[in-house]
Design a protein around this motif. Structure first.
Motif, mmCIF file in Angstrom:
data_model
loop_
_atom_site.group_PDB
_atom_site.id
_atom_site.type_symbol
_atom_site.label_atom_id
_atom_site.label_comp_id
_atom_site.label_asym_id
_atom_site.label_seq_id
_atom_site.Cartn_x
_atom_site.Cartn_y
_atom_site.Cartn_z
ATOM 1 N N HIS A 76 0.796 -1.222 0.000
ATOM 2 C CA HIS A 76 0.000 0.000 0.000
ATOM 3 C C HIS A 76 0.835 1.282 0.000
ATOM 4 O O HIS A 76 0.439 2.282 -0.584
ATOM 5 C CB HIS A 76 -0.945 0.028 1.209
ATOM 6 N N ALA A 77 1.975 1.279 0.676
ATOM 7 C CA ALA A 77 2.714 2.531 0.899
ATOM 8 C C ALA A 77 3.446 2.991 -0.352
ATOM 9 O O ALA A 77 3.845 2.176 -1.196
ATOM 10 C CB ALA A 77 3.708 2.345 2.044
ATOM 11 N N GLU A 78 3.646 4.309 -0.464
ATOM 12 C CA GLU A 78 4.392 4.872 -1.581
ATOM 13 C C GLU A 78 5.857 4.413 -1.548
ATOM 14 O O GLU A 78 6.492 4.272 -2.580
ATOM 15 C CB GLU A 78 4.300 6.402 -1.558
ATOM 16 N N GLY A 79 6.377 4.185 -0.350
ATOM 17 C CA GLY A 79 7.701 3.577 -0.194
ATOM 18 C C GLY A 79 7.610 2.551 0.920
ATOM 19 O O GLY A 79 7.022 2.833 1.964
ATOM 20 N N SER A 80 8.159 1.362 0.707
ATOM 21 C CA SER A 80 8.051 0.314 1.726
ATOM 22 C C SER A 80 9.289 -0.558 1.674
ATOM 23 O O SER A 80 9.555 -1.211 0.664
ATOM 24 C CB SER A 80 6.801 -0.538 1.486
ATOM 25 N N ILE A 105 10.485 -2.704 9.393
ATOM 26 C CA ILE A 105 9.712 -2.301 8.218
ATOM 27 C C ILE A 105 9.632 -0.778 8.224
ATOM 28 O O ILE A 105 9.177 -0.176 9.197
ATOM 29 C CB ILE A 105 8.288 -2.888 8.252
ATOM 30 N N CYS A 106 10.120 -0.171 7.137
ATOM 31 C CA CYS A 106 10.087 1.286 7.012
ATOM 32 C C CYS A 106 9.154 1.635 5.859
ATOM 33 O O CYS A 106 9.412 1.248 4.723
ATOM 34 C CB CYS A 106 11.478 1.836 6.688
ATOM 35 N N THR A 107 8.073 2.361 6.166
ATOM 36 C CA THR A 107 7.196 2.791 5.077
ATOM 37 C C THR A 107 7.186 4.311 5.009
ATOM 38 O O THR A 107 7.326 4.998 6.018
ATOM 39 C CB THR A 107 5.747 2.306 5.268
ATOM 40 N N ALA A 108 7.026 4.807 3.790
ATOM 41 C CA ALA A 108 6.899 6.253 3.566
ATOM 42 C C ALA A 108 5.511 6.499 3.007
ATOM 43 O O ALA A 108 5.145 5.925 1.985
ATOM 44 C CB ALA A 108 7.969 6.735 2.589
ATOM 45 N N SER A 109 4.726 7.319 3.704
ATOM 46 C CA SER A 109 3.355 7.613 3.290
ATOM 47 C C SER A 109 3.243 9.087 2.925
ATOM 48 O O SER A 109 3.628 9.944 3.708
ATOM 49 C CB SER A 109 2.368 7.317 4.435
ATOM 50 N N VAL A 110 2.699 9.355 1.753
ATOM 51 C CA VAL A 110 2.579 10.731 1.266
ATOM 52 C C VAL A 110 1.174 11.244 1.550
ATOM 53 O O VAL A 110 0.194 10.554 1.290
ATOM 54 C CB VAL A 110 2.841 10.784 -0.249
ATOM 55 N N GLU A 111 1.103 12.444 2.074
ATOM 56 C CA GLU A 111 -0.188 13.064 2.318
ATOM 57 C C GLU A 111 -0.177 14.456 1.697
ATOM 58 O O GLU A 111 0.807 15.188 1.822
ATOM 59 C CB GLU A 111 -0.417 13.179 3.829
ATOM 60 N N ASN A 112 -1.266 14.814 1.049
ATOM 61 C CA ASN A 112 -1.313 16.062 0.304
ATOM 62 C C ASN A 112 -1.704 17.241 1.201
ATOM 63 O O ASN A 112 -2.692 17.925 0.978
ATOM 64 C CB ASN A 112 -2.307 15.911 -0.846
ATOM 65 N N SER A 113 -0.922 17.485 2.239
ATOM 66 C CA SER A 113 -1.156 18.618 3.138
ATOM 67 C C SER A 113 0.060 18.741 4.040
ATOM 68 O O SER A 113 0.930 17.879 4.048
ATOM 69 C CB SER A 113 -2.399 18.384 3.994
ATOM 70 N N VAL A 114 0.106 19.824 4.782
ATOM 71 C CA VAL A 114 1.222 20.021 5.716
ATOM 72 C C VAL A 114 0.664 20.356 7.093
ATOM 73 O O VAL A 114 -0.496 20.739 7.222
ATOM 74 C CB VAL A 114 2.173 21.153 5.271
ATOM 75 N N PRO A 115 1.484 20.186 8.142
ATOM 76 C CA PRO A 115 1.034 20.553 9.487
ATOM 77 C C PRO A 115 0.660 22.038 9.540
ATOM 78 O O PRO A 115 1.149 22.846 8.734
ATOM 79 C CB PRO A 115 2.250 20.279 10.373
ATOM 80 N N ARG A 116 -0.165 22.365 10.514
ATOM 81 C CA ARG A 116 -0.674 23.721 10.635
ATOM 82 C C ARG A 116 0.434 24.790 10.595
ATOM 83 O O ARG A 116 0.288 25.829 9.956
ATOM 84 C CB ARG A 116 -1.451 23.837 11.947
ATOM 85 N N PHE A 117 1.566 24.528 11.281
ATOM 86 C CA PHE A 117 2.592 25.583 11.398
ATOM 87 C C PHE A 117 3.286 25.857 10.058
ATOM 88 O O PHE A 117 4.053 26.804 9.952
ATOM 89 C CB PHE A 117 3.610 25.240 12.495
ATOM 90 N N LEU A 118 3.004 25.019 9.037
ATOM 91 C CA LEU A 118 3.631 25.242 7.735
ATOM 92 C C LEU A 118 2.633 25.660 6.657
ATOM 93 O O LEU A 118 3.038 25.915 5.512
ATOM 94 C CB LEU A 118 4.340 23.962 7.276
ATOM 95 N N ASP A 171 7.194 5.589 8.844
ATOM 96 C CA ASP A 171 6.887 4.694 9.953
ATOM 97 C C ASP A 171 7.928 3.593 10.013
ATOM 98 O O ASP A 171 8.076 2.831 9.052
ATOM 99 C CB ASP A 171 5.495 4.063 9.757
ATOM 100 N N CYS A 172 8.608 3.517 11.121
ATOM 101 C CA CYS A 172 9.640 2.495 11.308
ATOM 102 C C CYS A 172 9.152 1.539 12.392
ATOM 103 O O CYS A 172 9.096 1.917 13.568
ATOM 104 C CB CYS A 172 10.963 3.137 11.704
ATOM 105 N N GLY A 208 17.027 2.518 6.495
ATOM 106 C CA GLY A 208 15.945 1.974 5.668
ATOM 107 C C GLY A 208 14.931 3.033 5.278
ATOM 108 O O GLY A 208 14.419 3.039 4.150
ATOM 109 N N ALA A 209 14.640 3.941 6.202
ATOM 110 C CA ALA A 209 13.644 4.973 5.911
ATOM 111 C C ALA A 209 14.102 5.867 4.776
ATOM 112 O O ALA A 209 13.279 6.379 4.004
ATOM 113 C CB ALA A 209 13.366 5.805 7.163
ATOM 114 N N CYS A 210 15.416 6.058 4.642
ATOM 115 C CA CYS A 210 15.900 6.928 3.564
ATOM 116 C C CYS A 210 15.600 6.292 2.204
ATOM 117 O O CYS A 210 15.250 6.982 1.250
ATOM 118 C CB CYS A 210 17.400 7.206 3.738
#
Lengths: 238, 238, 238, 238, 238, 238
Positions: free
Chosen positions: E23-27, E38-51, E115-116, E132-134
């Protein structure tokens, strides 16, 4: 003129129903007008850690409101994950007040928990809780005596409570919600049947109050609490 | 022989009292024998975030037990800081069941919260909750229609629920606590007034159950739920 | 036609890999198609407080999903500060199901915790968890027997589980996510190797289901669980 | 004789140090004898949700004690994961008291948070907090006026507080910890500089108190609070 | 002699498996000997409030261990209701390290969560996680570029990490659990592929370490991280 | 040029005030320029569960910041319901550092808790905390020796800490907030009075740092910590 057409020193109709639910050692439905609170007294054969081995008992209280006991629905505290400040303040008040009714050494190593759950709220839930919980407590003490768990009655004196306030400049007794939400001053008074003060909590909501107003409110409270002691006595005599 | 002397297919006396408390749009006290639950339906003019702008409403439920609704006092969930797994499971079940009663698109962007609070427990609190909450829900829908907030009745069908089980080898209907605590199998069944199944949750407590036993239990449930639909109908006709 | 092109009574390929990680007394990777769950069984030489001194053991379960085991990332429950209702419901189901496999008195005062962690989700994670956890549990019991901690095998019977449902009006076996998310009814069935039912949890998602549909689903479940018992047997024979 | 050798109507030495820390808009160290509290007033250019768009401001308070401000170390509330009932009660009292000092409409849409952190405790921390927070609040209001954020001074009247009690049968003013821990009655009084009562909270710790004792305590409180107003005035004149 | 018979400057076998879950964009599954993450990279189309509205993206990380990834079972953090200090420390380290790999302005308003999750632990889980996350991060960036969501590659430089330490007086590379639990000093080093230091965290467990020992450890870390960059390069070339 | 006009190797004025509050066994106010931290050492006659019966003591630390110790007000951690990751990281660091100062076996079964509470923050709060806590710890050890609770001084060596960093390309000592918030690299160094390193935590904020820069920062840290040891020595000699 009060919204309910009562005279300034007139209480709402008060009803005390004992044995309201079947499991608890003491179980009372108390009604101050439309305010309805279930007060149960639960006996547990142990004491909190800080009293272990001291040969005395403990009285504690918990307070809750059903989410729709009020005009608009409140979040359930179990869902929010904690009891709010108002809840904690009220249950601390109930516990302190009821401990004043009891000789904890005569209770022996028992804990009695008083649960006051508001089914319907219309002002004065904390004073109704104290007044009803004291009756439930007596029933629980009687059950301990009947089962020979304790020999001497630990009850020192009955305790009851009422709210008073300044509403449109006038001291009034036993505020309902329409009064409470607009009162200039709100005061809760807890007394013993022998006429002593246990708690006095007066708060200026809008503007400060004077010593004279305070004395007028205390006089009203004494009158109302006197009536409550009579109702407690009748209920316990049945 | 059942502890209550009932026949295997006999329900406990069921009573439905509408308008039990005064603030909620729907407020019902439902009693299955000694099990007593206050079910209120509260209307809020908004929907959860995930439904915003979709032109439909939402039905959700919360469940609680007063600490001394049971034989020995339970910790208050608000004090422990979270709802337990059993509570969450039950309120999810109530919510799913009641959503099956409603066409959410006809409800418009309103949320109706069903609070089921157990005043006294003697087995079957979740099935009593579903059955009572459905009546409270109808009252809330009527209030929305009276105020012209919605035009078409969103009610698709009434929903009711009952527990069945295997007790000493025998399929029985509507278990009370003495049966429930010793039953070999416990099953909760939720149905629509048109005879469809909404939820079937059967659990072997001690030993596994057979397909035949399952069928016998479902037949009992159908009978009991039929009686509940009649009682709901009578209550709503008053 | 099912999205996966399976026949209505066809399971996905199931794989059971024992000794998947090295620390646990039992460690199994179970795959139901693309659903992958790590099930570990951890033995602890003590029992929960409510069982102390009763001479019996305990089986409990915990369930979790990696945040990106699903199509879109879920919040981590450890970050949100609590387990959600669905998680609690599933881990209670796993625990109850596995306790049905064991004679807890023969286990002695040991607790076995079954951790079911979903690495990749594609429908049926709870039924895969139960089926895999039972194999991990057997490995843990064997390790207790090898070390002479217990003398008699506490295993009464293997337990396995599968989901069934109504998809586009058709009863189907072992729903994957594309089916599960659109099914009219979803039912999870847990059975013993001797043919008894342990749990039946059927939920109408869209519209109610009939007794006939329920029977058809149970028949499919029996078939599927029969295949799972054979796969468990083969895995444990290696 | 009081443990501190003070006369019954004698306050401890009180010191008010403004500009105690450098970041806050108002920052005061207040000392009532050995009780030391840092009171800061922080201005934020927004109001809580329930006041948005109403054209008025808000005053709120938080209270804390350093873990070893007391004779034996207390658990840190941040570590225990919640503020206790006593803390919530005190910070609600401080907030209510200070709101009585201000015309919230003249404040504009600003929130001022009063943090009262006890560095060293020896009785009377809540009354010292109120008295010191009022000075910090004035400094914050002056800073808003200097920066032209508000044009009219929102201060209606200064507010100060003191504790009184019955110690060995004698009404006494400003109890320190040795007195407070053994007093029969403990009362906190908050007043305005114009002589009105804002809060009266009297609690019988051991035995009930009479109306006469209550009046004697209020008279002592008036005297002590009068001295506190003079000290606030001097501090703000520097 | 090291428990694993490795020479002081010898890494454990390292394996990097891309596309480990679907499922993940990177796994990525990364293995440093018996440590498996297990290192997964999940992309979300938004940023935290402070950004919000700053035209840049964000990289954040979360870390978890399966309860039985370790020799004895640990409590599940979701059950305990919070992440422990060690977990928070590690996930803050992973997040900071990976942000050093990226030009956040070129990322646009996307958040990538790493997520590691440790499946099996044998020392060095945080350094394996970073390494691995890199790789998972690069796969997620490629997916953003393939979908034309971003035009320019935001990767500035690869990042990798390894642990070093003093074991029985000897500087050693890539400590496994038997070494780590008895090492005198433990140091984690994060570097860029261009030879710069990102993080150095050295801790004396038993006795202090000298500048000379620190230099020897840094030299070992440079060697090991060089090998990791080569393995990352090979994995990404497949 | 540094914002404070200090030379690169110049510390801010450091002041150590012992006996700052009266209840704690050790109580120190430490100031690094405008950074002010109250460090108390509290002795408890017991050890954590994992050390019970092992004949050794324990040192632990907690860290907090007053909400308005900083330029803009931070939420109170007690209100938010948990300590943040930064707080946990710092208090773990303080605890580890101070344990390196002590022979825990000579301490006997006592726990000493070091509370470091920041009254005013201007960079370097964690290094000031470690340096001040070590003095408070010595006072607590002396109190244990005076009361004959322990016979041998458990102090092995004093411990102190300072921050160093790269600011505008230049290695600098003891960063204040204006430098810290813009530094390219930030490193905290903890050392023993005998010249050994206890902790080195270097973090590249903007761009990576080189081995040469690391060595330059360590040389500055050695110089600054040498000065701190002299100030600790003077304070303890008074």
């Amino acid at each position: 003129m009060r919204p309910s057409n009562r005279t300034p020193d007139q209480m709402r109709p008060v009803r005390i129903t004992r044995h309201y639910t079947k499991h608890a050692e003491g179980s009372v439905l108390i009604e101050f007008g439309d305010t309805k609170v279930i007060c149960t007294a639960s006996v547990e054969n142990s004491v909190p850690r800080f009293l272990k081995g001291k040969g005395q008992g403990w009285i504690t209280a918990e307070y809750g409101m059903l989410p729709r006991s009020t005009g608009s629905r409140m979040d359930r505290e179990a869902t929010r994950g904690k009891q709010g400040g108002r809840t904690l303040e009220i249950q601390r008040l109930i516990g302190r007040s009821l401990r004043a009714a009891i000789d904890l050494r005569l209770l022996g190593e028992y804990t009695i928990t008083l649960d006051c759950d508001v089914i319907q709220a219309d002002g004065g839930t904390r004073t109704a809780s104290i007044t009803g919980a004291c009756v439930a407590l007596v029933d629980a003490l009687r059950s301990l005596q009947r089962s020979k768990a304790i020999k001497t009655d630990p009850l020192k004196q009955m305790v009851a409570a009422v709210s008073v306030g300044i509403y449109e400049g006038q001291p009034v007794l036993d505020l309902d919600y329409p009064e409470d939400s607009r009162a200039e001053t709100d005061m809760n008074v807890v007394m013993t049947a022998t006429g002593g003060l246990i708690e006095v909590q007066g708060t200026a909501e809008g503007e400060a109050f004077s010593r004279e107003q305070m004395n007028a409110m205390l006089a009203l409270a004494e009158k109302g609490i006197g009536e409550l002691f009579e109702l407690q006595r009748q209920a316990l005599a049945e």
